[in-house]
Each structure stands twice: as structure tokens, then as C-alpha cells.
Design an enzyme around this catalytic site. Sequence first.
Site, PDB file in Angstrom:
ATOM      1  N   LYS A   1      39.663  38.184  28.650  1.00  0.00           N
ATOM      2  CA  LYS A   1      40.468  38.436  29.309  1.00  0.00           C
ATOM      3  C   LYS A   1      40.931  38.170  29.988  1.00  0.00           C
ATOM      4  O   LYS A   1      40.269  37.754  30.812  1.00  0.00           O
ATOM      5  CB  LYS A   1      40.299  40.283  29.093  1.00  0.00           C
TER       6      LYS A   1
ATOM      7  N   ARG B   1      47.490  47.256  37.305  1.00  0.00           N
ATOM      8  CA  ARG B   1      47.667  48.283  38.568  1.00  0.00           C
ATOM      9  C   ARG B   1      48.609  49.791  38.722  1.00  0.00           C
ATOM     10  O   ARG B   1      48.439  50.297  39.217  1.00  0.00           O
ATOM     11  CB  ARG B   1      47.675  47.847  39.543  1.00  0.00           C
TER      12      ARG B   1
ATOM     13  N   ARG C   1      38.612  42.267  42.745  1.00  0.00           N
ATOM     14  CA  ARG C   1      37.337  42.042  42.237  1.00  0.00           C
ATOM     15  C   ARG C   1      36.249  41.235  42.390  1.00  0.00           C
ATOM     16  O   ARG C   1      35.796  41.018  40.707  1.00  0.00           O
ATOM     17  CB  ARG C   1      37.806  43.200  40.403  1.00  0.00           C
TER      18      ARG C   1
ATOM     19  N   TYR D   1      50.491  44.770  24.674  1.00  0.00           N
ATOM     20  CA  TYR D   1      51.355  46.108  24.280  1.00  0.00           C
ATOM     21  C   TYR D   1      52.609  46.273  23.438  1.00  0.00           C
ATOM     22  O   TYR D   1      53.652  46.828  23.402  1.00  0.00           O
ATOM     23  CB  TYR D   1      51.830  46.319  26.057  1.00  0.00           C
TER      24      TYR D   1
ATOM     25  N   LYS E   1      35.843  39.057  31.607  1.00  0.00           N
ATOM     26  CA  LYS E   1      37.247  39.240  32.018  1.00  0.00           C
ATOM     27  C   LYS E   1      36.656  38.346  33.361  1.00  0.00           C
ATOM     28  O   LYS E   1      35.828  38.298  34.081  1.00  0.00           O
ATOM     29  CB  LYS E   1      36.694  40.705  31.522  1.00  0.00           C
TER      30      LYS E   1
ATOM     31  N   SER F   1      48.901  43.088  31.046  1.00  0.00           N
ATOM     32  CA  SER F   1      49.525  43.601  31.500  1.00  0.00           C
ATOM     33  C   SER F   1      50.549  42.271  32.282  1.00  0.00           C
ATOM     34  O   SER F   1      52.082  42.629  31.944  1.00  0.00           O
ATOM     35  CB  SER F   1      50.077  44.178  32.943  1.00  0.00           C
TER      36      SER F   1
HETATM   37  C1  PBG Z   1      39.585  47.600  33.655  1.00  0.00           C
HETATM   38  C2  PBG Z   1      40.873  47.214  32.874  1.00  0.00           C
HETATM   39  C3  PBG Z   1      42.059  46.535  34.133  1.00  0.00           C
HETATM   40  C4  PBG Z   1      42.882  46.226  33.000  1.00  0.00           C
HETATM   41  C5  PBG Z   1      42.207  46.392  31.524  1.00  0.00           C
HETATM   42  N1  PBG Z   1      41.454  47.888  32.426  1.00  0.00           N
HETATM   43  C6  PBG Z   1      42.517  46.016  35.518  1.00  0.00           C
HETATM   44  C7  PBG Z   1      41.165  45.328  36.197  1.00  0.00           C
HETATM   45  O1  PBG Z   1      40.879  45.034  35.910  1.00  0.00           O
HETATM   46  O2  PBG Z   1      41.682  45.585  37.477  1.00  0.00           O
HETATM   47  C8  PBG Z   1      43.874  45.035  32.996  1.00  0.00           C
HETATM   48  C9  PBG Z   1      44.873  45.276  31.674  1.00  0.00           C
HETATM   49  C10 PBG Z   1      46.236  45.002  31.276  1.00  0.00           C
HETATM   50  O3  PBG Z   1      46.377  44.026  32.971  1.00  0.00           O
HETATM   51  O4  PBG Z   1      46.676  44.120  30.869  1.00  0.00           O
HETATM   52  N2  PBG Z   1      39.689  49.527  33.580  1.00  0.00           N
END
Ligand code: PBG
Length: 345
Positions: free
Chosen positions: A269, A227, A238, A334, A217, A295
Site C-alpha cells: 500500500k 485523512r 508517520r 473505493y 505500507k 484514496s
Molecule cells: C491507517 C490507515 C490509513 C489508510 C488505511 N489505513 C491512513 C494512514 O496510514 O495514514 C489509508 C487509506 C487510503 O488512503 O485510502 N488506519
Amino acid sequence: MTDDGLRDAARSSPPSATGSAVGPLIRPRRLRRTPGLRRLVAETTVSPGQLVLPLFVREGISEPVPVASMPGVVQHTRDTMLKAVAEAADLGLGGVMLFGIPERKDAVGSGAVDPSGILNLAINDAVGEVGDALTVMSDLCLDEFTDHGHCGLLTPDGRVDNDRTLVAYAEMAQAQADAGVDMVGPSGMMDGQVRVVRDALDANGHADVSILAYSAKYASAFFGPFREAVSSSLEGDRRTYQQDSANAVEGVREALLDVEQGADIVMVKPALGYLDVVRRVRDAVDVPVAAYNVSGEYAMVEAAAANGWIDREPAILEVLTSIRRAGADVVLTYWAVEAARLLRR
Ligand code: PBG
């Protein structure tokens, strides 16, 4: 000239642009001539059962709240979430991935482990609605529940404390399993998280609950719209726990570590900027590989389509096909509901 002679001539000297009696010997276009031929030789397929729909459930609302940066996506009430879950089951989707948005957040993310926390209630509702007809998955991470918005607990000087966070993840795993979840999705990128979650599940009578590990990730700008979707309170980034986008070998390493620790499925991801990592991970592990069409990837296509700059439906199917072609067995998207409908046509 003999036939063979003609063929040799064709091989050594392709016909000129003005045409020649001797055409190319090899014509890949033959297999593209009709829809039937194209279907016959398609190397990659996308089917509803491979798609997982992420769903947001928000505490304390009586109507769904649209997510402005993700047209078509909403923060669900507990009731509308149930309708979405039932629809997902009817369409034969592979699963739903639930995210909870609590009314109150605190430094340790108490809402995540509370049996009456929004995510745990939503899991219970969803499993009650669909039973075994659909795989119910849940995000296992603290960021939606902490007031600082980080995926873990902080040290007094504000760093994310890996090992204290693991203790919280173990409790969260147990709470989600107690609520009836089929599969947990640890997504916080803490070292050792899969092992700790597996141990917590096994020690509490939940050996059947499986783990979809967010293994590779990346700290990505493409999480931006998410967010908003989870009303995130994060300031900063992060980068001390999510991976650097420069690194692919490290993505494979993370996936291998997660398999060793008991992951049932490993995930890469985001998807689109990381299709090389999807392929490398697919080649390196012997468990199913998932990819999260995030997203920002959704928002880009939707925004371009809304402007008339891109043909929306073919773009959606092309995105999903590309992720599958790169090696993903499962795709979180989505568009899962819409894609299932498009694929049925
Ligand atoms: C963390 C989480 C995130 C996403 C899925 N699980 C956000 C992040 O790590 O900041 C992002 C998913 C997306 O952007 O569609 N709980």
C-alpha cells in the site's frame, strides 16, 4: 525466391514504410483484431470477487456525510453502512474493510477497544447483515481513535511507542473478534504486530479469525484524502513507522516477516506507485497478496474525470487491471461497487 527465401528476406530486412510485397512474418496485431480475440488472449482478469470495498462508519450522525476530496465516497451512518454492505454482498464482492470514526478521541484510543465503540458496533451490524456471504474485515489501528492521530501510543516525549502499542493492538484484535469480524487488518506498521494479534486471537478462542497484514505500507502523500475521510487529527507524519518510498527490498522483508508471524494475506500500500513492490512480494511469498488502491489514487482519477481530462470508466478498469497484472490477488478499492457493475456489462 522460395518461400523460405522470402521469409529470410522478411526477417533480415523489414518492409520499408512505403510498403513491400513482403510483410512482417510475425504479426502480434492479429490477436488484437476483434473484441473476441482480445478477450481470448487476455492475460489478466479482474473480477468482483477479488475486490474489497473500504467503508467509513461515523458515530453520531443521522445522514451520510460526503467526503469532499473523494467524490462518491461518504462517511456512513450505521444504517447506510448496512445498505452498502448488503449491496457489496449482492454484487459478489470479495469483502468490505470497515473503518470507524468515533465522536470522541483520547490519547490512548479507548474507543478502539470499547465493545460499544463505533467500529466494533459496525462489525457486529455488518456480520449480522451478511453472515458468511461476504468477508467482513476491519482496520486494526489506533489512528482513528487517538486525539494525536498517530497509529500507536506515545511516549511522554511524543514518540510512537512500539511495544506498548502492541499491547493495545492485542486488545483491539480481541474486541474486533468478539464483535464477529472475519478478518482483521493490522495497519499500524508496528514491529511484531502480526505475531501479537495472532497470539491474542488464538488465546481467546478466535483461531478462525484471519489476518490481512498491511505489510509494506509506505509513508505516502497519496493517503491525503483518507485523512479527511476519517476526520484525522494527525499533525506531522508517520515516517518513523511507515516505510520510505525509496525502499523495495525492505517491502519484501516486511512481507516475509509478516508471513512468518502468521499473516494469512499480505498487503502492499499504496498500489500504483508501488507496482514493482507488489510484483516482488508476489514472487517472494506463498500466501495471497493484496494491494490497496488508496484514496489519493482514487481522487486523482475522479478529479481529472470531473474536469473532462480523462475517460473515467476505462481509467478505472485500467487502474484495477494494472494492479492485478503486477501480481495482486486482491485489490482494495473505493471503486469496488462500480467496477463490479462495469465488469458485468
Ligand atoms: C491507517 C490507515 C490509513 C489508510 C488505511 N489505513 C491512513 C494512514 O496510514 O495514514 C489509508 C487509506 C487510503 O488512503 O485510502 N488506519
